[in-house]
Design an enzyme around this catalytic site. Structure first.
Site, PDB file in Angstrom:
ATOM      1  N   GLY A 170       0.814  -1.213   0.000  1.00 25.24           N
ATOM      2  CA  GLY A 170       0.000   0.000   0.000  1.00 25.24           C
ATOM      3  C   GLY A 170       0.844   1.257   0.000  1.00 25.24           C
ATOM      4  N   GLY A 218      -0.410   7.854   1.652  1.00 24.28           N
ATOM      5  CA  GLY A 218      -0.543   7.738   3.090  1.00 24.28           C
ATOM      6  C   GLY A 218       0.665   7.186   3.809  1.00 24.28           C
ATOM      7  N   PHE A 219       0.401   6.333   4.793  1.00 21.69           N
ATOM      8  CA  PHE A 219       1.477   5.780   5.618  1.00 21.69           C
ATOM      9  C   PHE A 219       2.506   5.038   4.781  1.00 21.69           C
ATOM     10  CE2 PHE A 219      -1.987   5.123   9.070  1.00 21.69           C
ATOM     11  CZ  PHE A 219      -1.917   6.452   9.435  1.00 21.69           C
ATOM     12  N   TYR A 246     -14.974  -2.805  10.019  1.00 22.62           N
ATOM     13  CA  TYR A 246     -13.635  -2.196  10.001  1.00 22.62           C
ATOM     14  C   TYR A 246     -12.945  -2.434  11.336  1.00 22.62           C
ATOM     15  CZ  TYR A 246      -9.811   1.106  10.009  1.00 22.62           C
ATOM     16  OH  TYR A 246      -8.550   1.657  10.110  1.00 22.62           O
ATOM     17  N   THR A 296      -4.873  11.582   6.032  1.00 24.73           N
ATOM     18  CA  THR A 296      -4.374  10.984   4.791  1.00 24.73           C
ATOM     19  C   THR A 296      -5.574  10.824   3.855  1.00 24.73           C
ATOM     20  OG1 THR A 296      -4.754   8.726   5.561  1.00 24.73           O
ATOM     21  CG2 THR A 296      -2.610   9.721   6.097  1.00 24.73           C
TER      22      THR A 296
END
Length: 250
Positions: free
Chosen positions: A8, A12-13, A151, A186
């Site tokens: 990923g 973002g991260f 989630y 993010t």
């Protein structure tokens, strides 16, 4: 140079971790679903930091693709020192009885199954009696909140799997760290609210949230401790946030 694999990594991260480790002369394997963006990041990392970067385009949900791509790594990439399991997402913020089942499937397949598939594929490339896995969880893996249902369940599973990995991989000398960020500004909320800018912006209104770079700094710290030291579990929030429930908004 040591090698880190980051899932990923197109935003973002994940992207921030790639930049942090590349700036400290790690060679980087980056993965993601958006090939054009992935290739742009690869080129930028190599240009800015003078490191090698291998971009692998696939979806962590696809078990066979994960297996085949890592089985086909070039020889010079077959010793991986660190895996950062970052790929993940939230979709929807709905009551349990009103949620979209397709959203549930995608969160389970990405956040939970994807982490498992990639971890199993990368483990054979860890050095003997070494290696480190950093799993990116969430404060949603510590508490369950309204309309968080599946989630939260997937991030609780990341917490549990991290504990299980730590036990089962102990005999191989592999470190396992779970990092659980709170609110971080993010693309996360834009994805969760499916492009609704108003709802996404409201999540971070009235306080200073974490940034992707904050989490990358924490991952770097955890990854560079002495060989006999492992941070097992790390919960990180901004100063304005106590946990998943309480945020001081001005």
């Amino acid at each position: 140079m040591p090698i880190v694999a980051i899932t990923g990594a197109t935003s973002g991260f994940g992207k921030a971790c790639a930049e942090k480790f590349a700036s400290n002369k790690y060679d980087i394997i980056i993965t993601g679903r958006r090939n054009e963006r992935l290739q742009d990041i690869r080129e930028q990392l190599e240009k800015d930091f003078g490191i090698r970067c291998l971009a692998l385009c696939f979806d962590v949900q696809e078990r066979n693709a994960v297996k085949e791509i890592f089985a086909g790594l070039p020889d010079e990439w077959k010793v991986i020192d660190l895996l950062i399991n970052n790929a993940g997402l939230a979709l929807g913020r709905d009551y349990f009885d009103e949620a979209d089942l397709d959203d549930w499937d995608q969160m389970i397949d990405t956040n939970l199954k994807g982490l498992l598939y990639v971890s199993r594929a990368v483990l054979p490339y860890f050095p003997d009696k070494g290696g480190h896995i950093i799993n990116i969880g969430s404060t949603a893996g510590k508490e369950v909140y309204e309309k968080g249902n599946v989630y939260c369940a997937t991030k609780h599973a990341v917490d549990a799997i991290s504990k299980a990995m730590r036990i089962d991989l102990l005999r191989h000398g592999i470190k396992v760290t779970a990092i659980h960020p709170g609110a971080a500004e993010t693309e996360f909320s834009m994805v969760r609210f499916k492009g609704d800018t108003g709802k996404a912006d409201a999540v971070y209104s009235g306080y200073k949230a974490l940034t992707a770079a904050d989490i990358a700094d924490a991952a770097w710290y955890c990854a560079t401790l002495p060989p006999h030291v492992c941070i097992n579990d790390l919960v990180i929030t901004c100063t304005a946030q106590a946990n998943s429930f309480y945020t001081d908004k001005q």
